[in-house]
Design an enzyme around this catalytic site. Sequence first.
Site, PDB file in Angstrom:
ATOM      1  N   ASP A 215       0.852  -1.188   0.000  1.00  0.00           N
ATOM      2  CA  ASP A 215       0.000   0.000   0.000  1.00  0.00           C
ATOM      3  C   ASP A 215       0.886   1.235   0.000  1.00  0.00           C
ATOM      4  OD1 ASP A 215      -0.771   0.484   3.531  1.00  0.00           O
ATOM      5  OD2 ASP A 215       1.021  -0.291   2.576  1.00  0.00           O
ATOM      6  N   ASP A 217       2.268   4.539   1.925  1.00  0.00           N
ATOM      7  CA  ASP A 217       2.400   5.038   3.280  1.00  0.00           C
ATOM      8  C   ASP A 217       1.476   6.243   3.443  1.00  0.00           C
ATOM      9  OD1 ASP A 217       3.757   4.515   5.750  1.00  0.00           O
ATOM     10  OD2 ASP A 217       4.864   6.379   5.474  1.00  0.00           O
TER      11      ASP A 217
END
Length: 302
Positions: A215, A217
Amino acid sequence: MDQTSPRIEPVIGLIGGSGLYDIDGLEEREWRRVETGWGDPSDALLFGRLAGVRCVFLPRHGRGHPTPPSALNYRANIAALKRAGCTEVISLSAVGSLREELPPGHFVIVDQFIDRTFAREKSFFGPGCVAHVSMAHPVCARLGDALESAARGLGLPATRGGTYLVMEGPQFSTRAESELYRSWRCDVIGMTNMPEAKLAREAELCYATVAMVTDFDCWHPEHDAVTVEQVVKVLSANADKARALVRAVVPMLGAAPRGPCPQGCDRALESAIVTAPEKRDPALLAKLDAVAGRVFGGAGGG
């Protein structure tokens, strides 16, 4: 090992990160406990052969993921792989992205680290035997070349080169921290590859990291829209890609016996030991034996 040393059979060590707790396709597979002078590694080690090449797999957090990053016994993990005969280590790690061009599902073949950890034992050496290894080039370029070639051959979304910011955890970054790391030109962020890479260098193992993006940050404006379910889905897909990458790269690395590492990873201690022989602690030398016995002339131990 010097430049005239005989060619050796590679033994590929594999460290699996979050979501990767086993390696399929191994023949002659056997889980075995490996004792070290540094305590117990995260789990038993899985021994086997892939396309005829000897491999040793260690799930970094243990099967079922019971151990958080800061509680990992990094010294025991690396010592166990070295004691098991590994000549090189490929580390597979889940990370967050600090760059828009590195989206979830992307792989980064890391070439640099920034170590922001502070609660971990970071060296096999210490009082009684001092050593300072070079970390200017913390990963083995030869392994990086093979990983890049294998990823390209599989059509995986992969970037060669990047800086991995290693944070302590277990909490994720604040947004201010995330923006700071972006200003440092870091590319991905995770919690596990330090001191792993430093210890691999001290153990004279060729080492490389494949950072698998799950993903963005928290710097990313759409980060809050990402759900746990989405992250887990990406983690699972990344694990499948990682297994395919392993199946492709291991035969490349084990195709033929190899000589000394061109980068000198397997000779990292030759100019690193600074403690005079008469001042070295015998008890520490005994613990160091499995990881540094080559330079001390010993056998069996750590």
